[in-house]
Design an enzyme around this catalytic site. Structure first.
Site, PDB file in Angstrom:
ATOM      1  N   SER A 113       0.956  -1.221  -0.019  1.00 14.59           N
ATOM      2  CA  SER A 113      -0.104  -0.153  -0.101  1.00 14.59           C
ATOM      3  C   SER A 113       0.703   1.455  -0.090  1.00 14.59           C
ATOM      4  O   SER A 113       2.140   1.163   0.294  1.00 14.59           O
ATOM      5  CB  SER A 113      -0.761   0.032   1.370  1.00 14.59           C
ATOM      6  OG  SER A 113      -0.071   0.094   2.291  1.00 14.59           O
ATOM      7  N   LYS A 114       0.277   2.404  -0.098  1.00 12.39           N
ATOM      8  CA  LYS A 114       1.029   3.567  -0.200  1.00 12.39           C
ATOM      9  C   LYS A 114       1.824   3.862   1.120  1.00 12.39           C
ATOM     10  O   LYS A 114       3.086   4.143   0.996  1.00 12.39           O
ATOM     11  CB  LYS A 114       0.256   4.767  -0.287  1.00 12.39           C
ATOM     12  CG  LYS A 114      -0.375   5.227  -1.832  1.00 12.39           C
ATOM     13  CD  LYS A 114       0.131   6.646  -1.731  1.00 12.39           C
ATOM     14  CE  LYS A 114       0.350   6.900  -3.232  1.00 12.39           C
ATOM     15  NZ  LYS A 114      -0.949   6.796  -4.189  1.00 12.39           N
ATOM     16  N   ARG A 115       1.393   3.458   1.964  1.00  7.37           N
ATOM     17  CA  ARG A 115       1.950   3.564   3.507  1.00  7.37           C
ATOM     18  C   ARG A 115       3.194   2.778   3.410  1.00  7.37           C
ATOM     19  O   ARG A 115       4.269   3.209   3.994  1.00  7.37           O
ATOM     20  CB  ARG A 115       1.077   3.202   4.636  1.00  7.37           C
ATOM     21  CG  ARG A 115       0.733   4.384   5.476  1.00  7.37           C
ATOM     22  CD  ARG A 115      -0.013   4.070   6.714  1.00  7.37           C
ATOM     23  NE  ARG A 115       0.797   3.765   7.642  1.00  7.37           N
ATOM     24  CZ  ARG A 115       0.537   2.388   8.046  1.00  7.37           C
ATOM     25  NH1 ARG A 115      -0.342   1.531   7.735  1.00  7.37           N
ATOM     26  NH2 ARG A 115       1.382   1.920   8.841  1.00  7.37           N
TER      27      ARG A 115
END
Ligand code: GLU
Length: 487
Positions: A252-254
């Site tokens: 994910s982006k995180r």
């Protein structure tokens, strides 16, 4: 054998310019690059800009900047198309048209005659009768001439089950429900991805197609088009998805699906990223983790690409960067450090090359990237090197002492020892004080000395501080501290 021995390997990375280059895309580019280099082949950067509505201005330049930073060089690309004239699909419309006309001539393409409302009605019928909606069930009985005002559809010639070989996943197959008459050329004159990439792979002599698993479900469509054009299939290799650190959820982006250049800005080195990304979903065997790029190229093979997702392990990335930082020369590290320090430190009169040279020997023992240096600097952890400390006298009181005055004699003795000490390293400074520290108690000596030198509850140890600031400044700070205790 990955490929026929007489065949020159040609691979490509074919991003759509729809934004930044995220980690998954970079890994695809890297694998295609490593494979081409390993076989003295050709690596092409092709920009698939046929969906004008999704295009993001500046992304072609951004993609090139990202790959260049990473050290992935292409033999043909937007800036050096060579014999291909252009590596931008938007410049190659005539070529797709030529192939579209071939298909029309063979009776394998037709203009879609329906209005949106008519298509919607077919779709509703399919839903009502609980059947999948397929364009091929609605082929017009009479085909008009294609003048570009209607989308040109492919007429899938053989409705059959397809089986194919994927170099990573082995034999795969999909049923005829996956086959449909897809659009070749849209009404804006641009081809679809489905059509254009096959034409370009053929025109550019691509031998190996490496891409993510999201394309597997379209594979029967692709194969039917290769068949219709009577062209051989390239070798397919589906790369495993990149998962988050826990290896379970998709990245994910995180946890890393961000722009490659963000890693650059955080102080990750290109050699770190090459090594790190190469090992996501590929492993040459054994426990070794650090590989130079030459070694990656020499060892790379499609057989060792795994089928299942590979974890993006942030901790490993940090560790690897620290390892690569330690291999850099002092000029590089000095620049790296000064890039990361805030202007308020850099504008101080005490900020100079000598300090930086000494600081790098201690800083790179523990930091992994620029962000960590910035954080430490923000927390004042490097102030000791450039600013005279200001603090409450009581800070120097060690927990077992009755009063801060107890430290006075120890500080004076330390000062005498340091006046004679060898200042060539933190280690040699430690040596000169260690005997005395053991005699009076380590905390008893080191606590007041460290706080006298740094003025902070938390800081590097006093030997490191003394080494960085030098003998004169060390003695001066101790004297100031003693004067504070006993004015
Ligand atoms: N343009 C496609 C993408 O952005 C390329 C897929 C392929 O490599 O065939 O994912």
């Amino acid at each position: 054998m990955d490929h026929k021995p007489d065949q020159k390997v040609v691979t490509r990375f074919a991003p759509s310019p729809t934004g930044f280059l995220h980690i998954g895309g970079v890994r695809t580019a890297l694998f295609a690059y490593l494979y081409a280099r390993k076989h003295n082949g050709t690596f092409i950067l092709r920009i698939e800009d046929t969906d004008k509505s999704r295009e993001v201005a500046g992304s072609i330049a951004h993609i090139q900047e990202s790959l260049k930073w990473l050290g992935i060089s292409w033999d043909f690309g937007p800036d050096n198309p060579g014999k291909f004239n252009s590596c931008l699909q938007s410049d190659r419309l005539d070529i797709y048209k030529k192939y579209a006309e071939k298909l029309i001539e063979k009776g394998l393409a037709y203009p879609d005659p329906y209005t949106e409302e008519e298509t919607e009605a077919f779709r509703q019928d399919a839903i009502n009768s609980k059947k999948p909606f397929l364009y091929r069930n609605h082929r017009p009985t009479t085909e008009g001439k294609w003048d570009g005002t209607k989308p040109l559809r492919f007429k899938v010639p053989k409705i059959k089950r397809y089986e194919w070989y994927d170099q990573v996943r082995g034999t795969l197959s999909a049923g005829e429900e996956m086959l449909d008459d897809f659009i070749l050329i849209k009404t804006d004159g641009y081809p679809t991805y489905n059509f254009a990439h096959i034409v370009d792979d053929l025109e550019m002599g691509v031998t190996h197609v490496m891409r993510g698993q999201e394309f597997i479900s379209s594979q029967p469509k692709f194969l039917s088009l290769y068949d219709a054009l009577e062209i051989p299939y390239p070798i397919f290799a589906t790369l495993p998805p990149i998962m988050g650190t826990d290896g379970k959820k998709k990245l994910s982006k995180r946890d890393g699906a961000k722009d490659l250049l963000e890693y650059r800005d955080e102080g990750y080195l290109p050699e770190t990223m090459r090594n790190f990304l190469a090992l996501i979903g590929w492993n040459p065997g054994g426990d070794r983790e650090l590989f130079s790029t030459e070694e990656l190229i020499a060892n790379f093979s499609l057989e060792k690409i795994q089928k299942s997702g590979g974890a993006f392990n942030e901790e490993k990335l940090r560790w690897m960067n620290k390892e690569y930082l330690r291999l850099q020369n002092s000029d590089f590290l000095k620049n790296y450090l000064s890039d990361s320090l805030p202007d308020k430190l850099k504008s101080l009169p005490q900020y100079n090359d000598d300090k930086l040279n000494k600081l790098i020997t201690v800083v790179f023992e523990r930091v992994h990237n620029k962000s960590e240096i910035k954080e430490s600097a923000e927390a004042g952890e490097f102030d000791f090197a450039f600013v005279k400390p200001e603090f409450e006298t009581n800070l120097m009181k060690y927990k077992n002492d009755q009063s801060v005055k107890d430290a006075l004699v120890r500080l004076q003795m330390a000062s005498e020892l340091l006046a004679e000490a060898d200042f060539s390293s933190a280690e040699s400074i430690k040596k000169s004080l260690w005997g005395y520290a053991e005699e009076v108690g380590k905390g008893e000596l080191l606590w007041p000395l460290r706080t006298a030198l740094s003025g902070k509850e938390r800081s590097p140890d006093p030997f490191v501080i003394a080494y960085v600031i030098g003998r004169e400044e060390t003695l001066s700070r101790i004297k100031t501290a003693c004067d504070k205790i006993a004015p």
